[in-house]
Design a protein around this motif. Sequence first.
Motif, short mmCIF file in Angstrom:
data_model
loop_
_atom_site.label_atom_id
_atom_site.label_comp_id
_atom_site.label_asym_id
_atom_site.label_seq_id
_atom_site.Cartn_x
_atom_site.Cartn_y
_atom_site.Cartn_z
N LEU A 51 0.83 -1.13 0.17
CA LEU A 51 0.04 0.02 0.06
C LEU A 51 0.68 1.37 -0.25
O LEU A 51 0.50 2.32 -0.88
N ILE A 52 1.74 1.10 0.81
CA ILE A 52 2.87 2.29 0.84
C ILE A 52 3.60 2.64 -0.49
O ILE A 52 3.50 3.68 -1.06
N GLY A 53 3.98 1.55 -1.06
CA GLY A 53 4.63 1.68 -2.31
C GLY A 53 3.53 2.27 -3.39
O GLY A 53 4.09 3.05 -4.22
N ALA A 54 2.60 1.60 -3.61
CA ALA A 54 1.55 2.14 -4.60
C ALA A 54 1.26 3.60 -4.49
O ALA A 54 0.91 4.39 -5.29
N ILE A 55 0.73 4.04 -3.16
CA ILE A 55 0.55 5.40 -2.86
C ILE A 55 1.75 6.48 -3.26
O ILE A 55 1.59 7.60 -4.04
N VAL A 56 3.00 6.06 -2.76
CA VAL A 56 4.12 6.78 -3.01
C VAL A 56 4.19 7.00 -4.51
O VAL A 56 4.74 7.95 -5.16
N ALA A 57 4.18 6.00 -5.34
CA ALA A 57 4.61 5.78 -6.48
C ALA A 57 3.49 6.75 -7.37
O ALA A 57 4.10 7.42 -8.45
N GLU A 58 2.42 6.88 -7.02
CA GLU A 58 1.34 7.70 -7.55
C GLU A 58 1.91 9.42 -7.36
O GLU A 58 1.32 10.41 -8.23
N PHE A 59 2.78 9.58 -6.70
CA PHE A 59 3.30 11.03 -6.41
C PHE A 59 4.02 11.46 -7.67
O PHE A 59 4.31 12.56 -7.77
N PHE A 60 4.65 10.52 -8.48
CA PHE A 60 5.54 10.74 -9.55
C PHE A 60 4.94 10.64 -10.81
O PHE A 60 5.72 10.52 -11.96
N GLY A 61 3.64 10.61 -10.97
CA GLY A 61 3.11 10.41 -12.19
C GLY A 61 1.71 9.39 -12.08
O GLY A 61 1.96 8.15 -11.55
N SER A 62 0.56 9.86 -12.40
CA SER A 62 -0.80 8.83 -12.43
C SER A 62 -1.57 9.68 -13.15
O SER A 62 -1.64 10.97 -13.49
N PRO A 63 -2.59 8.99 -13.58
CA PRO A 63 -3.84 9.41 -14.27
C PRO A 63 -4.63 10.05 -13.34
O PRO A 63 -4.18 10.39 -12.08
N ILE A 64 -5.38 10.93 -13.42
CA ILE A 64 -6.27 11.83 -12.68
C ILE A 64 -7.05 10.87 -11.62
O ILE A 64 -8.44 11.48 -11.47
N VAL A 65 -6.82 9.85 -11.31
CA VAL A 65 -7.43 9.09 -10.35
C VAL A 65 -6.33 8.40 -9.31
O VAL A 65 -5.26 8.13 -10.17
N GLY A 66 -6.44 8.31 -8.33
CA GLY A 66 -5.71 7.24 -7.60
C GLY A 66 -5.41 8.04 -6.03
O GLY A 66 -5.72 9.18 -5.97
N MET A 67 -5.29 7.42 -4.97
CA MET A 67 -4.99 7.90 -3.77
C MET A 67 -3.75 8.85 -3.58
O MET A 67 -4.04 9.89 -2.89
N GLY A 68 -2.65 8.30 -4.21
CA GLY A 68 -1.61 9.11 -4.04
C GLY A 68 -1.69 10.66 -4.90
O GLY A 68 -1.27 11.55 -4.45
N PHE A 69 -2.28 10.44 -6.05
CA PHE A 69 -2.53 11.64 -6.96
C PHE A 69 -3.52 12.50 -6.27
O PHE A 69 -3.44 13.66 -6.16
N ARG A 70 -4.49 11.91 -5.39
CA ARG A 70 -5.76 12.76 -4.61
C ARG A 70 -4.98 13.70 -3.57
O ARG A 70 -5.33 14.63 -3.29
N ILE A 71 -4.05 12.91 -3.05
CA ILE A 71 -3.46 13.35 -1.79
C ILE A 71 -2.63 14.72 -2.23
O ILE A 71 -2.65 15.68 -1.63
N SER A 72 -1.87 14.39 -3.03
CA SER A 72 -0.91 15.41 -3.53
C SER A 72 -1.65 16.51 -4.11
O SER A 72 -1.30 17.71 -3.53
#
Length: 279
Positions: A213-234
Motif C-alpha cells: 500500500l505504501i509503495g502504490a501510494i508513493v509511486a502515484e506522487f511521481f506520475g498518475s492518471p487523474i485518479v488514485g489515492m496518491g494523486f488525490r493526496i498530492s
Amino acid sequence: MGWIVFALAAWALGWLLNVWLARQPVTWLSSFAAPVIFGLTLLAVWEGVVRGFEINQVLLPAPTAIAARIGSSADLLWADFAQTVLKGALSGYVIGCGAAFLIAVAVDRFPFLQRGLLPVGNFVAALPVIGMAPILVMWFGFDWQSKAAVVVVMVFFPMLVNTVQGLQAADAMQKDLMRTYAAGYWRTLLKLRLPAAMPFIFNGLKIGTTLALIGAIVAEFFGSPIVGMGFRISTSVGQLTLDLVWAEIFVAALAGSAFYGVMALVEQRVTFWHPSQRN
C-alpha cells in the motif's frame, strides 16, 4: 471551554473502561473492545481539542468534518481505492510474493543461487522507494502498471528472505526421518519443509501488506492518471482541502488494516499448530 471539558471527560471515561476491561478474563470480546474503546476515545479527544482551541480546519480538520467529506465524496474515494489498492497494490503484491516464493524454492534447491542472489536482494531492498518510483514510472507508464512494478520490487525481497529462512527451519532429525522413509527432495519439501516454513512465509506476507500500500501510494506522487489515492493526496494538499486528504488517509489505513487482518486470520488457520498461535 465546553469542548475542552468534553475532551477531558472522554479521555477519563475511555481510561476507566480500559482499566475495567484489563481486570476481566481475556476473551475475544474484551480483546476486540479494548482497541475500539481506545480508538473512539482518541476521536472524541481529537474532536474536543480541535473545536475547543478553534484550530484552523486547514491545519487539522475535526473527525466530524472528515466523516462528512467521506460521505460526500464516497464515489471519488471508491474510484481512488480501486485504482490504487485493487489495481496497483493488490496486483503487485500477488506478482511479487508469488515470484519470490517460486525463486525461494529454487534458491533452496540450488544453494549457489543463495550465495549470489541474496546479497543482491539485500542491496535492492535497501533502495528507497522515492528513488525507484520515478524510474519505474518512466519504464511502465503513468497508469497502474508502474505502481504494481514498484510494489513488486518492495515486497519481493522481504518475501524471498523469509521464505528461504523458513525452508531451512526443519531440524536435522526431521530431515533424517524423511530420508529413512526414502523421501526425495520434492516429497520432503511438500510434507515437511513447506509446513515448517509457513510461519516465516506468513511473516513475509504480512510485511508485504503494508509495503504494498505504501509503495502504490508513493509511486502515484511521481506520475498518475487523474485518479488514485496518491494523486488525490498530492493535489488536495495543493488545494488546501485537507479534509479530503484525511479522508484518503482514513481509507488507506482501513484498507491496510483489513488486508493485514485477513492475512493474520489465514495464518491462524494454517499455522494453528505453531506456539505463536497458542493462547
